[in-house]
Enzyme design. Structure first.
Site, PDB file in Angstrom:
ATOM      1  N   ASP A  56       0.860  -1.204   0.000  1.00 57.31           N
ATOM      2  CA  ASP A  56       0.000   0.000   0.000  1.00 57.31           C
ATOM      3  C   ASP A  56       0.889   1.245   0.000  1.00 57.31           C
ATOM      4  O   ASP A  56       2.101   1.155   0.215  1.00 57.31           O
ATOM      5  CB  ASP A  56      -0.962  -0.025   1.214  1.00 57.31           C
ATOM      6  CG  ASP A  56      -0.256   0.084   2.574  1.00 57.31           C
ATOM      7  OD1 ASP A  56      -0.466  -0.783   3.435  1.00 57.31           O
ATOM      8  OD2 ASP A  56       0.519   1.055   2.752  1.00 57.31           O
ATOM      9  N   HIS A 110       8.205  -5.696  -1.359  1.00 59.40           N
ATOM     10  CA  HIS A 110       7.319  -6.635  -2.067  1.00 59.40           C
ATOM     11  C   HIS A 110       6.495  -5.979  -3.162  1.00 59.40           C
ATOM     12  O   HIS A 110       5.492  -6.540  -3.605  1.00 59.40           O
ATOM     13  CB  HIS A 110       6.412  -7.348  -1.053  1.00 59.40           C
ATOM     14  CG  HIS A 110       7.189  -8.235  -0.127  1.00 59.40           C
ATOM     15  ND1 HIS A 110       6.707  -8.646   1.105  1.00 59.40           N
ATOM     16  CD2 HIS A 110       8.428  -8.777  -0.238  1.00 59.40           C
ATOM     17  CE1 HIS A 110       7.613  -9.410   1.689  1.00 59.40           C
ATOM     18  NE2 HIS A 110       8.678  -9.488   0.898  1.00 59.40           N
TER      19      HIS A 110
HETATM   20  N1  APR Z   1      -0.889  -2.972  14.973  1.00 57.14           N
HETATM   21  C1  APR Z   1       0.338  -3.563  14.907  1.00 57.14           C
HETATM   22  N2  APR Z   1       0.532  -4.848  14.532  1.00 57.14           N
HETATM   23  C2  APR Z   1      -0.573  -5.560  14.224  1.00 57.14           C
HETATM   24  C3  APR Z   1      -1.880  -5.023  14.274  1.00 57.14           C
HETATM   25  C4  APR Z   1      -2.006  -3.669  14.667  1.00 57.14           C
HETATM   26  N3  APR Z   1      -3.216  -3.083  14.749  1.00 57.14           N
HETATM   27  N4  APR Z   1      -2.750  -6.011  13.913  1.00 57.14           N
HETATM   28  C5  APR Z   1      -2.006  -7.110  13.639  1.00 57.14           C
HETATM   29  N5  APR Z   1      -0.705  -6.847  13.844  1.00 57.14           N
HETATM   30  C6  APR Z   1       0.454  -7.719  13.669  1.00 57.14           C
HETATM   31  C7  APR Z   1       0.184  -9.199  13.845  1.00 57.14           C
HETATM   32  O1  APR Z   1       0.292  -9.537  15.229  1.00 57.14           O
HETATM   33  C8  APR Z   1       1.321  -9.804  13.032  1.00 57.14           C
HETATM   34  O2  APR Z   1       2.512  -9.901  13.791  1.00 57.14           O
HETATM   35  O3  APR Z   1       0.875  -7.574  12.332  1.00 57.14           O
HETATM   36  C9  APR Z   1       1.524  -8.775  11.910  1.00 57.14           C
HETATM   37  C10 APR Z   1       0.897  -9.205  10.604  1.00 57.14           C
HETATM   38  O4  APR Z   1       1.610 -10.329  10.136  1.00 57.14           O
HETATM   39  P1  APR Z   1       1.299 -10.859   8.660  1.00 57.14           P
HETATM   40  O5  APR Z   1      -0.170 -10.924   8.449  1.00 57.14           O
HETATM   41  O6  APR Z   1       2.124 -12.106   8.480  1.00 57.14           O
HETATM   42  O7  APR Z   1       1.848  -9.702   7.703  1.00 57.14           O
HETATM   43  P2  APR Z   1       3.340  -9.452   7.251  1.00 57.14           P
HETATM   44  O8  APR Z   1       4.300  -9.804   8.329  1.00 57.14           O
HETATM   45  O9  APR Z   1       3.372  -8.085   6.693  1.00 57.14           O
HETATM   46  O10 APR Z   1       3.510 -10.503   6.039  1.00 57.14           O
HETATM   47  C11 APR Z   1       4.750 -10.459   5.361  1.00 57.14           C
HETATM   48  O11 APR Z   1       3.885 -12.028   3.746  1.00 57.14           O
HETATM   49  O12 APR Z   1       2.203 -12.754   2.396  1.00 57.14           O
HETATM   50  C12 APR Z   1       3.372 -12.050   2.406  1.00 57.14           C
HETATM   51  O13 APR Z   1       3.978 -10.430   0.877  1.00 57.14           O
HETATM   52  C13 APR Z   1       3.159 -10.643   1.977  1.00 57.14           C
HETATM   53  O14 APR Z   1       4.362  -8.697   2.709  1.00 57.14           O
HETATM   54  C14 APR Z   1       3.636  -9.825   3.168  1.00 57.14           C
HETATM   55  C15 APR Z   1       4.534 -10.785   3.914  1.00 57.14           C
END
Ligand code: APR
Length: 230
Positions: free
Chosen positions: A89, A104
């Site tokens: 985003d 990414h």
């Molecule tokens: N504030 C802060 N952290 C949060 C919140 C919030 N309101 N809500 C959720 N989280 C945390 C979760 O606890 C988790 O640790 O955000 C994290 C989200 O993890 P993922 O869903 O795995 O996202 P991300 O780590 O960005 O994924 C990495 O995976 O699928 C690929 O390319 C995609 O860039 C992505 C990569």
């Protein structure tokens, strides 16, 4: 001026209303990665992949940066800040961050299927299936699919190695090589993790402070703490 590297994931945009990937209601709970986020998926079912990213782009146009994005942008008043994000985003940029490295890819860009350097912005949210790049090849989302190389990772590791402070916000640290970034901070550099959950911090060897809070609350608090030490 002290250098701060802010390494973010989907959680930093959760408080703007965008889904994360691995939380209970996350994107990967509703879509199979192999259907929408691999080069094979693009070949096998281009319409589904294009539709998946059109939907996410349309959603992005309807949300705003949240206090976490603004707090990260505000850090630039006191520090030399580099944002390295896994997010596709543009909320960091819309909140005012001026140096953002997207590991990414970016939702608001498309690229030639033939030449990954041929990148163009997309107007609005909808990529039409037969839209072509200047080189005549079909366009595709400018997103790093699973199994594809992460061209910005080397630059990100150089930035991480220059950090005097590293902040990790809203990432489960589950995806490589991105998650390895925490290992590039020089030893002794403090690492702050802002996340209400429990990301995988097992590979972090540096002094670690886990602020167990949503980014929209935890980031402004952390900025206050870091700037009061200035
Ligand atoms: N504030 C802060 N952290 C949060 C919140 C919030 N309101 N809500 C959720 N989280 C945390 C979760 O606890 C988790 O640790 O955000 C994290 C989200 O993890 P993922 O869903 O795995 O996202 P991300 O780590 O960005 O994924 C990495 O995976 O699928 C690929 O390319 C995609 O860039 C992505 C990569």
């Amino acid at each position: 001026m002290k250098k701060i590297v802010v390494f973010t994931g989907a959680g930093v945009s959760a408080d703007s209303g965008l889904s994360t990937f691995r939380d209970a209601d996350g994107l990967w709970a509703n879509y199979r990665i192999e259907d929408v986020c691999t080069p094979e998926a693009l070949k096998r079912n281009r319409a589904l992949v294009v539709e998946f990213y059109n939907k996410r782009r349309k959603e992005l146009l309807g949300v705003e940066p949240n206090p976490a994005h603004y707090a990260i942008a505000e850090l630039e008043q006191w520090f030399d800040v580099e944002v390295v994000t896994q997010n596709v985003d543009n909320l960091h940029e819309r909140a005012g961050s001026t140096r953002v490295t997207h590991l990414h890819g970016e939702l608001m860009k498309l690229r030639s299927e033939r030449n990954q350097e041929l990148i163009q912005p997309i107007e609005g949210w909808e990529q039409s299936l037969d839209a072509r790049a200047e080189d005549g090849a079909l366009l595709r989302p400018h997103i790093v699919f699973f199994g594809e190389s992460v061209p910005m990772f080397d630059r990100a590791t150089q930035l991480a190695a220059q950090a005097d402070v590293m902040i990790v916000v809203g990432t489960s640290l589950a995806v490589y090589p991105a998650a390895m970034l925490v290992r590039y901070a020089k030893s002794g550099v403090p690492i702050y993790v802002v996340d209400p959950g429990n990301p995988d911090v097992s590979m972090i060897r540096n002094p670690l402070t886990h602020i167990k809070a949503r980014a929209a609350e935890g980031m402004p608090e952390l900025v206050k703490q870091l700037t009061s030490q200035q």
